[in-house]
Design an enzyme around this catalytic site. Structure first.
Site, PDB file in Angstrom:
ATOM      1  N   LYS A  30       0.826  -1.201   0.000  1.00 16.16           N
ATOM      2  CA  LYS A  30       0.000   0.000   0.000  1.00 16.16           C
ATOM      3  C   LYS A  30       0.862   1.253   0.000  1.00 16.16           C
ATOM      4  CE  LYS A  30      -3.157   3.113   0.809  1.00 16.16           C
ATOM      5  NZ  LYS A  30      -4.085   3.598  -0.238  1.00 16.16           N
ATOM      6  N   CYS A  45      -3.113  11.229   0.554  1.00 16.08           N
ATOM      7  CA  CYS A  45      -2.287  10.029   0.729  1.00 16.08           C
ATOM      8  C   CYS A  45      -0.881  10.144   0.166  1.00 16.08           C
ATOM      9  CB  CYS A  45      -2.984   8.831   0.093  1.00 16.08           C
ATOM     10  SG  CYS A  45      -4.591   8.463   0.815  1.00 16.08           S
TER      11      CYS A  45
END
Length: 330
Positions: free
Chosen positions: A210, A264
């Protein structure tokens, strides 16, 4: 899989709750924001996505989904709480820790816990140890032993705001269990609403995968920004350079710009470097370069204003794109 508790009803948690409840599974949503809980139960949500709002109005969702200001005992617990970044560039895991603390008091044999929040490598194992200390009456999984009272897995979200439902449904998911059995049980849950592939691995690999996704984008954007700086110094049109370079069949240079977009990409590279920072670090260098670009843009604007030889109240500046991407309100 009779009852699922979604902990954190934000940009990931709420859409996930809607998808699961649309499959006629009881979903108990939990959030510390009482206004949000009340709003959801009054059939009002903050999203401005047509598909999401349409799903929110579905009969099955109205019947099977309800929001609460406390964690309701369930069979599966999915943690989708925020993980902000601290001033020292490390992850603030306070919300994750609070979620595990509250879950610890109510979990029972057969429960599955899934962590979706973006976290540094080793976070899932860290909170497994915490659960072991808090609940010595239960058995927990290890890498070498599958059978246990409680199952735990890490499954990072991959969503694109503005298209959340399609992303949650169609994207492939990485499922990292503490044990193979944990992965299998978590995969069964995601197969309920995910049409993409559900690929199983261990929790550390899932956590790093991720973080690597967004660090990859950050580094490539930094490369484009570095090219832009070099082009300006040499009075070269960067757009023509990139267009020509991208004619190569194995080259795909990104577009330079004042930011990397969203939350992010600007945060995850630091989480990847958590306890792994060394000198001459490529990931850190890219992050620092991208952070410096807004000041670079301001300096460029000041130079252009000075060259115009106009008074400040005669200067007009156009800003294209106040949201970080098209068709969203963020």
């Amino acid at each position: 899989m009779k009852k699922v508790c979604i902990i954190g009803l934000g940009y990931v948690g709420l859409p996930t709750a809607l998808l699961v409840s649309s499959k006629k599974v009881i979903v108990n949503g939990y959030d510390i924001n009482n206004k949000l809980v009340k709003s959801i139960n009054n059939k009002k949500i903050f999203f401005k996505e047509d598909n999401l709002n349409k799903l929110f109005q579905a009969k099955s969702v109205n019947k099977y989904f309800k929001a609460y200001n406390k964690i309701i005992e369930s069979d599966i617990y999915v943690i989708t709480v925020p993980t902000p970044i601290k001033k020292n560039k490390t992850a603030n895991l306070n919300y994750v820790e609070k979620a595990f603390d509250e879950i610890a008091g109510i979990i029972k044999k057969g429960n599955l816990i899934i962590l979706e929040s973006t976290c540094p490598i080793g976070t899932t194992e860290k909170f497994l140890l915490k659960l072991k200390k808090l609940r010595k009456d239960l058995t927990f999984p290890t890498n070498n032993y599958s059978k246990s009272d409680i199952n735990l897995a890490y499954c990072p979200e991959r969503v694109l705001p503005g298209n959340t439902i399609q992303e949650l449904t169609l994207n492939n998911r990485i499922i990292g269990g503490i044990s193979n059995l944990c992965s299998t049980k978590a995969k069964k849950f995601y197969n309920l609403f995910v049409l993409g592939k559900c690929i199983t691995t261990n929790s550390k690999i899932a956590e790093m995968a991720k973080l690597s996704e967004n660090a990859f984008r950050d580094i490539n954007i930094a490369f484009a920004n570095q090219l832009n700086i070099i082009a300006k110094k040499n009075n070269i049109n960067i757009w023509e350079v990139i267009n020509l370079a991208n004619l190569h069949p194995r080259v795909n240079i990104h577009k330079p710009g004042p930011g990397v977009g969203g939350h992010c990409i600007a945060v995850d590279p630091w989480f990847l470097l958590d306890n792994n920072i060394s000198s001459n670090n490529l990931i850190a260098s890219a992050r620092l370069l991208n952070d410096s670009i807004p000041n670079y843009v301001i300096k460029d604007i000041k130079t252009k204003i000075k060259n115009k030889n106009k008074k400040i109240n005669q200067i007009k500046i156009a800003c294209f794109g106040l949201s970080y991407k098209a068709e969203i309100d963020d």
